[in-house]
Every structure is written in structure tokens, then in C-alpha cells.
Scaffold this motif. Structure first.
Motif, PDB file in Angstrom:
ATOM      1  N   PHE A  65       0.767  -1.308   0.043  1.00 49.73           N
ATOM      2  CA  PHE A  65       0.078   0.021  -0.044  1.00 49.73           C
ATOM      3  C   PHE A  65       0.997   1.192  -0.113  1.00 49.73           C
ATOM      4  CE2 PHE A  65      -2.321   3.476   2.343  1.00 49.73           C
ATOM      5  CZ  PHE A  65      -3.574   3.351   1.316  1.00 49.73           C
ATOM      6  N   PHE A  66       0.520   2.100  -1.027  1.00 49.97           N
ATOM      7  CA  PHE A  66       1.133   3.455  -0.954  1.00 49.97           C
ATOM      8  C   PHE A  66       0.192   4.701  -0.955  1.00 49.97           C
ATOM      9  CE2 PHE A  66       3.916   0.288  -3.014  1.00 49.97           C
ATOM     10  CZ  PHE A  66       5.176   0.749  -2.636  1.00 49.97           C
ATOM     11  N   ARG A  67       0.541   5.780  -0.503  1.00 51.67           N
ATOM     12  CA  ARG A  67      -0.469   6.852  -0.384  1.00 51.67           C
ATOM     13  C   ARG A  67       0.278   8.304  -0.676  1.00 51.67           C
ATOM     14  NH1 ARG A  67      -4.378   7.921   5.009  1.00 51.67           N
ATOM     15  NH2 ARG A  67      -5.380   9.548   4.063  1.00 51.67           N
ATOM     16  N   VAL A  68      -0.492   8.890  -1.316  1.00 54.10           N
ATOM     17  CA  VAL A  68      -0.295  10.388  -1.709  1.00 54.10           C
ATOM     18  C   VAL A  68      -1.447  11.019  -0.864  1.00 54.10           C
ATOM     19  CG1 VAL A  68       0.140  12.241  -3.305  1.00 54.10           C
ATOM     20  CG2 VAL A  68       1.001   9.886  -3.646  1.00 54.10           C
ATOM     21  N   GLN A  69      -1.256  11.739  -0.050  1.00 54.43           N
ATOM     22  CA  GLN A  69      -2.195  12.823   0.810  1.00 54.43           C
ATOM     23  C   GLN A  69      -2.065  14.157   0.002  1.00 54.43           C
ATOM     24  OE1 GLN A  69      -4.618  12.209   2.958  1.00 54.43           O
ATOM     25  NE2 GLN A  69      -5.295  14.230   2.057  1.00 54.43           N
ATOM     26  N   CYS A  70      -2.929  14.425  -0.971  1.00 51.09           N
ATOM     27  CA  CYS A  70      -2.952  15.813  -1.626  1.00 51.09           C
ATOM     28  C   CYS A  70      -3.345  17.123  -0.526  1.00 51.09           C
ATOM     29  CB  CYS A  70      -3.792  15.758  -2.707  1.00 51.09           C
ATOM     30  SG  CYS A  70      -3.334  14.356  -4.082  1.00 51.09           S
ATOM     31  N   TYR A  71      -2.859  18.148  -0.869  1.00 53.53           N
ATOM     32  CA  TYR A  71      -3.111  19.404  -0.547  1.00 53.53           C
ATOM     33  C   TYR A  71      -2.826  20.603  -1.220  1.00 53.53           C
ATOM     34  CZ  TYR A  71       1.930  19.156   0.294  1.00 53.53           C
ATOM     35  OH  TYR A  71       3.352  18.970   0.252  1.00 53.53           O
ATOM     36  N   GLU A  72      -3.222  21.659  -0.910  1.00 57.11           N
ATOM     37  CA  GLU A  72      -3.016  22.857  -1.749  1.00 57.11           C
ATOM     38  C   GLU A  72      -1.654  23.229  -1.845  1.00 57.11           C
ATOM     39  OE1 GLU A  72      -4.842  27.510  -1.936  1.00 57.11           O
ATOM     40  OE2 GLU A  72      -5.669  26.126  -0.511  1.00 57.11           O
ATOM     41  N   GLY A  73      -1.146  23.150  -2.904  1.00 56.65           N
ATOM     42  CA  GLY A  73       0.408  23.810  -3.249  1.00 56.65           C
ATOM     43  C   GLY A  73       1.145  22.160  -3.517  1.00 56.65           C
ATOM     44  N   ILE A  74       0.723  21.155  -3.269  1.00 57.94           N
ATOM     45  CA  ILE A  74       1.367  20.002  -3.386  1.00 57.94           C
ATOM     46  C   ILE A  74       1.998  20.134  -4.849  1.00 57.94           C
ATOM     47  CG2 ILE A  74      -0.325  18.384  -4.186  1.00 57.94           C
ATOM     48  CD1 ILE A  74       0.660  16.096  -2.676  1.00 57.94           C
ATOM     49  N   THR A  75       3.294  19.344  -4.921  1.00 60.10           N
ATOM     50  CA  THR A  75       3.993  19.361  -6.218  1.00 60.10           C
ATOM     51  C   THR A  75       4.265  18.285  -6.901  1.00 60.10           C
ATOM     52  OG1 THR A  75       6.166  19.392  -5.087  1.00 60.10           O
ATOM     53  CG2 THR A  75       5.198  21.523  -5.556  1.00 60.10           C
ATOM     54  N   PHE A  76       4.290  17.920  -8.232  1.00 58.44           N
ATOM     55  CA  PHE A  76       4.814  16.884  -9.022  1.00 58.44           C
ATOM     56  C   PHE A  76       6.081  16.227  -8.194  1.00 58.44           C
ATOM     57  CE2 PHE A  76       7.982  15.000 -12.022  1.00 58.44           C
ATOM     58  CZ  PHE A  76       6.967  14.168 -12.492  1.00 58.44           C
ATOM     59  N   GLU A  77       6.835  17.303  -7.770  1.00 56.99           N
ATOM     60  CA  GLU A  77       8.359  16.365  -6.810  1.00 56.99           C
ATOM     61  C   GLU A  77       7.713  15.761  -5.629  1.00 56.99           C
ATOM     62  OE1 GLU A  77       9.527  19.333  -9.572  1.00 56.99           O
ATOM     63  OE2 GLU A  77       8.082  19.331  -8.019  1.00 56.99           O
ATOM     64  N   GLN A  78       6.635  16.106  -4.857  1.00 57.79           N
ATOM     65  CA  GLN A  78       6.086  15.411  -3.800  1.00 57.79           C
ATOM     66  C   GLN A  78       5.672  14.344  -3.966  1.00 57.79           C
ATOM     67  OE1 GLN A  78       4.555  19.377  -2.425  1.00 57.79           O
ATOM     68  NE2 GLN A  78       6.159  19.496  -0.970  1.00 57.79           N
ATOM     69  N   ILE A  79       4.983  14.099  -5.049  1.00 61.24           N
ATOM     70  CA  ILE A  79       4.051  12.818  -5.504  1.00 61.24           C
ATOM     71  C   ILE A  79       5.052  11.858  -6.446  1.00 61.24           C
ATOM     72  CG2 ILE A  79       2.303  12.158  -6.930  1.00 61.24           C
ATOM     73  CD1 ILE A  79       0.882  14.939  -6.782  1.00 61.24           C
ATOM     74  N   VAL A  80       5.970  12.325  -7.148  1.00 56.52           N
ATOM     75  CA  VAL A  80       6.782  11.365  -7.725  1.00 56.52           C
ATOM     76  C   VAL A  80       8.177  11.097  -7.350  1.00 56.52           C
ATOM     77  CG1 VAL A  80       7.800  10.825 -10.204  1.00 56.52           C
ATOM     78  CG2 VAL A  80       5.443  11.956  -9.956  1.00 56.52           C
ATOM     79  N   GLY A  81       8.987  12.312  -7.064  1.00 54.76           N
ATOM     80  CA  GLY A  81      10.201  12.317  -6.658  1.00 54.76           C
ATOM     81  C   GLY A  81      11.113  13.466  -7.011  1.00 54.76           C
ATOM     82  N   GLU A  82      12.162  13.578  -6.299  1.00 55.47           N
ATOM     83  CA  GLU A  82      13.065  14.748  -6.552  1.00 55.47           C
ATOM     84  C   GLU A  82      14.547  14.359  -6.591  1.00 55.47           C
ATOM     85  OE1 GLU A  82      12.414  17.625  -3.115  1.00 55.47           O
ATOM     86  OE2 GLU A  82      11.572  15.698  -1.984  1.00 55.47           O
ATOM     87  N   TRP A  83      15.341  15.174  -7.106  1.00 56.12           N
ATOM     88  CA  TRP A  83      16.659  15.166  -7.081  1.00 56.12           C
ATOM     89  C   TRP A  83      17.268  15.337  -5.774  1.00 56.12           C
ATOM     90  CZ3 TRP A  83      18.775  12.478 -10.872  1.00 56.12           C
ATOM     91  CH2 TRP A  83      17.875  12.509 -12.029  1.00 56.12           C
ATOM     92  N   ASN A  84      18.236  14.383  -5.547  1.00 53.49           N
ATOM     93  CA  ASN A  84      19.070  14.683  -4.166  1.00 53.49           C
ATOM     94  C   ASN A  84      20.034  15.530  -4.093  1.00 53.49           C
ATOM     95  OD1 ASN A  84      20.592  14.214  -1.748  1.00 53.49           O
ATOM     96  ND2 ASN A  84      19.853  12.199  -1.536  1.00 53.49           N
ATOM     97  N   TYR A  85      19.854  16.904  -4.219  1.00 53.45           N
ATOM     98  CA  TYR A  85      20.796  17.909  -4.366  1.00 53.45           C
ATOM     99  C   TYR A  85      22.248  17.812  -3.631  1.00 53.45           C
ATOM    100  CZ  TYR A  85      16.882  20.033  -7.150  1.00 53.45           C
ATOM    101  OH  TYR A  85      16.081  20.265  -7.955  1.00 53.45           O
TER     102      TYR A  85
END
Length: 286
Positions: A65-85
Motif C-alpha cells: 500500500f502506497f499513499r499520496v495525501q494531496c493538499y493545496e500547493g502539493i507539487t509533482f516532486e512531492q508525488i513522484v520524486g526529486e533530485w537529491n541535490y
């Protein structure tokens, strides 16, 4: 051992065995989603069991089970992923100070520099899975548009990294409280399910699955009262969870009857607004 035949009877039974009491429409939509491997879009008022259905499906069919809890201002990066700068910068610094003749690989746009968030993690998971994208109506249309590829083509594209194909039998469930209209393209890719507050009979059955020790008299009285309360003009309509909590509270006070005294002691479990509270108490003060 004979192979399980997936039909509506089996879906209804296995959801029931996992503490979710479905009606016929819910059973039919879950069956079709499993059979056709299509996402489900679930709409309905808050507190009617939309989120719980996705958890029950994961339990019942032994899926991760995986979950994305959406909220106002959520971004693509927070749903899919982001670079480890930080990791990228550290790697580049190490490349600069390396004194080897052969320069190390300084490509920092590789998968091992990418932090996977729930959607991509669900796509890349080895086991059959369920991902809940909860309250998608709180996200903006741009974020919703990003999800169309995942819903339709079963792929996720990340800039500078590439396109990831779905690796498992993944059921995608989106929920919406109708805070805004969703895109037609989202609806076209999904099976549709509307979950309203349950009938008296179904709510009694739901409560019994959670509180088998409660007296049938108490359960029926509280559920009848809750059905009446939901018809009042309240600022916040109580959820099914509130019904269960109300009965738990009655049991804590050793009360087996709804009367002015027992309601006054326990109503704060159900009602979360002072004006609503006065309305409900007045309805019992007769």
C-alpha cells in the motif's frame, strides 16, 4: 490447490473479511477495476469510507500500500520524486578533487541520485500494489495533469531521468470531496464510484464489524440517531468513524440508552462545532 475465481461474490466476501462492508455498487466497481486493470475515481462526502476502501482492497488482496495525501500547493516532486541535490553536489565535489587519471563518472542525473516519492515507488515496486491518491481535488490542475500519463499509459516520466514503465499489477485509487471539478481526461481514464453516507442497515453492519461486543440495542439506537443528525443543517456532517466513536464513548460511560444525559456526556465525540452541538442537544431535549 484450486485457483481463486475472481467474481463479484468473491470480492464482496473478501472485503467483508477485511472489515469493510461494501454495497453492491462498490463490489461491482472493485471487481471491474481488478479485472480491467483500470484506476478508480471515488467521490463523495468526507467520512464515508473512501480512503478506507483503498486500504481494505490492499489488505484483502495482499498488496503493498502506497499513499499520496494531496493538499493545496502539493507539487509533482512531492508525488513522484526529486533530485537529491546534496548527494549530487557532494559527488561533483568529489569528482573535482579526485587525483585519478581517469575522471570519475560525473553524471549526477542517474537513478541513484533520485529520491522516489510514493507514485514512482509504487510503479517500481516488485509486488502487486495499491496506491491511494487521496483528495486529488485539493491539488491544482497542473499536478492533476501530470498524473494523466500514469493513469492512462501506465508510465511516469521524470525530466533528465527518463520514462519508467509500470513494473507490477498496480491498482490506482483517487478520491475527491468535490472541492473542485476534476479534468475530463482524469475521469475518462477511471472507473467512477460515488460513496454516500450508508443506509441505516449498512451502517449498523459496519459498526458491528468494528464493535462486535457492543449491544445490538445500543448500536441500533446510536445509528438511528446519527442518521437523524446527518439530516440536520449542520456545518460538519458526522462521519461513519464518528458513529463508531460515539458507541465506544457510550460504552466507556456504561450507558446503554440514548437520553439527554448520555448524549450530553458523549456528543463532543460526534459534533465538532458549538452551534451544531446546540442543535443536536436541543433535538434530544424533548
Amino acid at each position: 490447490m484450486s485457483e481463486t475465481i475472481l467474481d463479484t461474490d468473491y470480492v464482496g466476501k473478501i472485503l467483508g473479511n477485511n472489515n469493510y462492508v461494501p454495497d453492491e455498487t462498490i463490489v461491482n466497481v472493485v471487481f471491474l477495476a481488478l479485472s480491467l486493470q483500470k484506476p478508480i475515481l471515488i467521490e463523495g462526502p468526507p467520512g464515508t469510507g473512501k480512503t478506507e476502501l483503498s486500504k481494505a482492497v490492499a489488505r484483502a488482496f495482499m498488496r503493498d500500500f502506497f499513499r499520496v495525501q494531496c493538499y493545496e500547493g502539493i507539487t509533482f516532486e512531492q508525488i513522484v520524486g526529486e533530485w537529491n541535490y546534496q548527494k549530487q553536489l557532494l559527488h561533483l565535489e568529489m569528482s573535482k578533487i579526485s587525483d585519478t587519471i581517469t575522471k570519475p563518472d560525473d553524471d549526477v542525473f542517474r537513478e541513484d541520485f533520485f529520491i522516489k516519492r510514493p507514485l514512482l515507488s509504487a510503479f517500481m515496486n516488485d509486488n502487486p500494489s495499491v496506491i491511494l491518491i487521496d483528495e486529488i481535488d485539493k491539488a491544482d490542475e497542473e499536478v492533476e495533469s501530470f498524473l494523466l500519463e500514469a493513469l492512462g499509459e501506465k508510465q511516469v516520466t521524470v525530466n533528465d531521468l527518463g520514462t519508467f514503465d509500470l513494473k507490477n499489477d498496480l491498482m490506482v485509487i483517487l478520491t475527491s470531496n468535490s472541492q473542485r471539478q476534476l479534468l475530463d481526461e482524469t475521469k475518462d481514464r477511471c472507473l467512477y464510484l460515488y460513496i454516500d453516507y450508508p443506509s441505516l442497515e449498512r451502517e449498523v453492519e459496519i459498526v458491528k464489524t468494528h464493535l462486535p461486543e457492543a449491544s445490538p440495542h445500543l448500536v441500533e439506537d446510536v445509528v438511528k440517531a446519527m442518521q437523524k443528525i446527518r439530516r440536520m443543517n449542520l456545518s460538519k456532517v458526522p462521519s461513519i468513524r464518528a458513529t463508531v466513536d460515539w458507541i465506544k464513548s457510550m460504552i466507556m460511560f456504561n450507558k446503554n440508552d440514548l437520553n439527554e444525559d448520555s448524549v450530553k456526556k458523549t456528543i463532543n465525540v460526534v459534533i465538532k462545532n458549538e452551534e451544531d452541538r446546540e442543535k443536536v442537544l436541543n433535538s434530544f431535549h424533548k
